[in-house]
Motif scaffolding. Sequence first.
Motif, PDB file in Angstrom:
ATOM      1  N   CYS A  66       4.755 -27.197 -14.945  1.00 30.29           N
ATOM      2  CA  CYS A  66       3.495 -26.466 -15.007  1.00 30.29           C
ATOM      3  C   CYS A  66       3.690 -25.246 -15.904  1.00 30.29           C
ATOM      4  N   THR A  67       2.636 -24.495 -16.101  1.00 28.90           N
ATOM      5  CA  THR A  67       2.757 -23.219 -16.801  1.00 28.90           C
ATOM      6  C   THR A  67       2.382 -22.091 -15.850  1.00 28.90           C
ATOM      7  N   PHE A  68       2.824 -20.879 -16.165  1.00 33.38           N
ATOM      8  CA  PHE A  68       2.697 -19.759 -15.229  1.00 33.38           C
ATOM      9  C   PHE A  68       2.158 -18.517 -15.945  1.00 33.38           C
ATOM     10  N   PRO A  69       0.838 -18.461 -16.161  1.00 31.32           N
ATOM     11  CA  PRO A  69       0.238 -17.254 -16.735  1.00 31.32           C
ATOM     12  C   PRO A  69       0.418 -16.066 -15.798  1.00 31.32           C
ATOM     13  N   PHE A  70       0.291 -14.869 -16.346  1.00 33.54           N
ATOM     14  CA  PHE A  70       0.476 -13.677 -15.524  1.00 33.54           C
ATOM     15  C   PHE A  70      -0.279 -12.522 -16.156  1.00 33.54           C
ATOM     16  N   GLY A  71      -0.242 -11.386 -15.497  1.00 40.24           N
ATOM     17  CA  GLY A  71      -0.874 -10.201 -16.050  1.00 40.24           C
ATOM     18  C   GLY A  71      -0.924  -9.078 -15.041  1.00 40.24           C
ATOM     19  N   THR A  72      -1.482  -7.961 -15.466  1.00 44.45           N
ATOM     20  CA  THR A  72      -1.719  -6.810 -14.586  1.00 44.45           C
ATOM     21  C   THR A  72      -3.150  -6.345 -14.772  1.00 44.45           C
ATOM     22  N   HIS A  73      -3.849  -6.186 -13.668  1.00 43.71           N
ATOM     23  CA  HIS A  73      -5.206  -5.659 -13.660  1.00 43.71           C
ATOM     24  C   HIS A  73      -5.201  -4.315 -12.938  1.00 43.71           C
ATOM     25  N   ILE A  74      -6.045  -3.409 -13.398  1.00 44.88           N
ATOM     26  CA  ILE A  74      -6.184  -2.095 -12.767  1.00 44.88           C
ATOM     27  C   ILE A  74      -7.664  -1.784 -12.605  1.00 44.88           C
ATOM     28  N   GLY A  75      -8.032  -1.349 -11.414  1.00 42.07           N
ATOM     29  CA  GLY A  75      -9.408  -0.955 -11.147  1.00 42.07           C
ATOM     30  C   GLY A  75      -9.472   0.476 -10.646  1.00 42.07           C
ATOM     31  N   ILE A  76     -10.566   1.147 -10.968  1.00 43.27           N
ATOM     32  CA  ILE A  76     -10.809   2.509 -10.489  1.00 43.27           C
ATOM     33  C   ILE A  76     -12.134   2.530  -9.743  1.00 43.27           C
ATOM     34  N   VAL A  77     -12.114   3.059  -8.536  1.00 44.48           N
ATOM     35  CA  VAL A  77     -13.322   3.143  -7.721  1.00 44.48           C
ATOM     36  C   VAL A  77     -13.523   4.564  -7.235  1.00 44.48           C
ATOM     37  N   SER A  94      -0.571  -7.038 -10.056  1.00 48.91           N
ATOM     38  CA  SER A  94       0.274  -7.795 -10.985  1.00 48.91           C
ATOM     39  C   SER A  94       0.392  -9.207 -10.413  1.00 48.91           C
ATOM     40  N   TYR A  95      -0.107 -10.182 -11.152  1.00 48.24           N
ATOM     41  CA  TYR A  95      -0.208 -11.534 -10.604  1.00 48.24           C
ATOM     42  C   TYR A  95       0.529 -12.536 -11.486  1.00 48.24           C
ATOM     43  N   VAL A  96       0.854 -13.664 -10.878  1.00 51.95           N
ATOM     44  CA  VAL A  96       1.282 -14.840 -11.623  1.00 51.95           C
ATOM     45  C   VAL A  96       0.606 -16.031 -10.950  1.00 51.95           C
ATOM     46  N   GLU A  97       0.301 -17.051 -11.740  1.00 53.34           N
ATOM     47  CA  GLU A  97      -0.302 -18.250 -11.161  1.00 53.34           C
ATOM     48  C   GLU A  97       0.412 -19.484 -11.686  1.00 53.34           C
TER      49      GLU A  97
END
Length: 791
Positions: free
Chosen positions: A640-651, A464-467
């Motif tokens: 500034c602006t602060f996009p965000f999101g959640t990424h999920i990976g399966i390995v 879960s990131y924000v930039e």
Amino acid sequence: MTTESDLKPRYVGQSMKRREDPQLITGRGTYLDDIKLPAMLHVALVRSPYAHAQITAIDARRALNRRGVVAVFTGQDMLDINPLPCAWQAGRVTNHVNTPRALAVDTVRHVGEPVAMVLAEDRYVARDAADMVDVSYEPLPAVVDARDAIQPGAPQLHANAPNNIVMEWEAGDRAKTDAAFAQAEVVVAEPIINQRLIPTPMETRGTVARYDAATGEFTVWMTSQAPHVMRLLLTAFVFGIPETKLRCISPHIGGGFGQKIFCYNDMAFTMWAARKLGRPVKFVEERSENYRASTHGRDHITDAELCGRRDGTITGLRVKTHANLGAYLSTIAPGIPTTLYGRIITGVYAIPAAYCHVTGVYTNTAMVDAYRGAGRPEASYLIERMVDRFAAEIGMDPAEVRRKNFIQPDQFPYENGLGLLPYDSGNYAPALDKALEMVGYADFRALQAEARTQGRYVGLGISSYVEICGVAPSAWIGLAGEGWGAGLFESANVRVHLTGKVVVTTGSLPHGQGLETTFAQIVADELGVPYADVEIEWGDTQGTPFGYGTYGSRSLTVGGTAIKKSLDKIKAKAKRLAAHMLEANADDIEFADGKAFVRGAPAQAKTLAEIALQASVAYSLPEGMEPFLDETSYYDPPNCTFPFGTHIGIVEVDPETGHVDLQRYIAVDDCGNLINPLVVEGQIHGGIVQGIAQALYEQAIYDTNGQLLTGTLLDYAIPTAAMAPHIETAHTITPSPVNPLGVKGAGEAGTIGAAQCVMNAIIDALAPLGVKHMQMPATPERVWKAIHKEL
């Protein structure tokens, strides 16, 4: 009846194919190496084979006797111009600034530093002759590791930087953070290495310079993401000539990824030689030169600590980072590990106490500066790995630890206590929930447990990131002491010609982002004109208003808003002129769907083309109105602006070989309002692949003598299409209140979210084997050693 208030967009929000692609994918674009000028000379460089050495002699006699060679110059010849500038020096700290010269003078400090230039009628003659220049060196000890470089007795690169320290920088409340750790129930600590990467754009860098002796003016074509900035730096700081004496043109530049933002020595030495010889001069890097001497990215060594309570509440974060900045400071190098990294290390979490200390270090390596994401991938990787470590330590589900500590919607605008501007808007839980739903989280955990009984090691990683992007507010970036040498506003000019066709010139410029398409969509909707009637012009300092260029996901949020501001001015002028044409009160005029009309009487409308014609011929204008529909805006946003999101990976990890099979990748991103979802998808896909590459494949490696061991594409492992999984994407939309478009950045989001997603999945897969942490890239050898406790 159509009014301004109920007009629906025809183009904004539509997934339109990029208009610029046909010429690019059919080989009809104009790149730097396509430029050919009469009497043009070609440059080949003599580069140092040593990472650190004194230059004792240069003998160019054999090269000068080679047929076709016109001249050979060294650094001693160019002492009349200044070293390249460093524009962002991480304010409020003492910087020991050392920047490169056009050519090295007495000492070389990294492999590949240029010491002489050969100019010839043909590039192949120049290349052969460069091998005939004899350079004598006295080798010196070298150091390539940031921690080793600051130790007593380490080789010293610059006399004005004791212990090779560029700067000591800090953010946050140290005492409060120390107190949080003293009171914590749980503390986790890890060494985290964010390895050095090489950007690898499709086209390498280069410069073509022409000098007009009659006017004293230069024209320089350059592979630059910021031609206006280069004009300023080269004139005011390097050559000491009026800014009006240099025209910079950026053609198609074949990708940038940050590497093409900066001021490079070839810009200076081609200009100098063009003036000296009275002939155009061209330099284009070979790929191996690009790898050795153009900027690299990342290269952080960090000691990270996170503390909290056993109920999952995070209470403190303490970070100490050594940032390797290379042998010299590149244009904005000190700002990357400080402002763009150290101020956002808390990520999406409401952590009440945080402190970051950064030591910038010189080493005998290539310069390090912005690379896609520029500081934010390093920050996001750090906090997301530490949150997973914390969750594992307390035995709590990593998704629930994240949810428990998210900044809540009612806390925005949110200040994180690290001196950053307030986060503009956010709602993080829906993005996490959507990603968990897409991956089938509960079902996966059941399948994972079953796989483990079969001896299969399957893992799921969450990020879960924000930039921070759209970096621009001049009052913050300058007056607040951040150290950037100017503002970061953006510009746009809009002209409606007498035929109704629209031309936009912008200080932003594309190098893969699809800006010609998205900007045209905004213009077509705002003015109600056909999309095909809009032309976007960019990349020429003579024909565009001053702008700071394209990087940091700022083109739409800052550059696009500058266009919107100019469009508003165009519409206001059109409404005033329409009122004059309709003999009505200007306050009663509506503008919608490309027409201006008296409110309630759309049948009597004047089209934009009719208004533009009237403005152009100027037969009858309101008193005091200037002819032509032509407006310029300079937009300096409040935040500034602060996009965000959640990424999920399966390995799935093979314990016998250490091979990592990335089986699924889900990305739920929030970039605010979407102008063109197809363009956003492309940007996110590309960014994710670069993040995956850092997690699994890429690393720039120097040996202890400063030789780059990964100096070709045979040695540096960028991913192929076969290495990338199918990427499943979705979006939540939280508009930004900062700009009237409600947009946030998208160009770097994938890279900022991806690397830790993959690494968290690998660690999750190997948890039954006792693996708690490992460094990137997770090559089969490194994974195998982690499994077998040999790291």
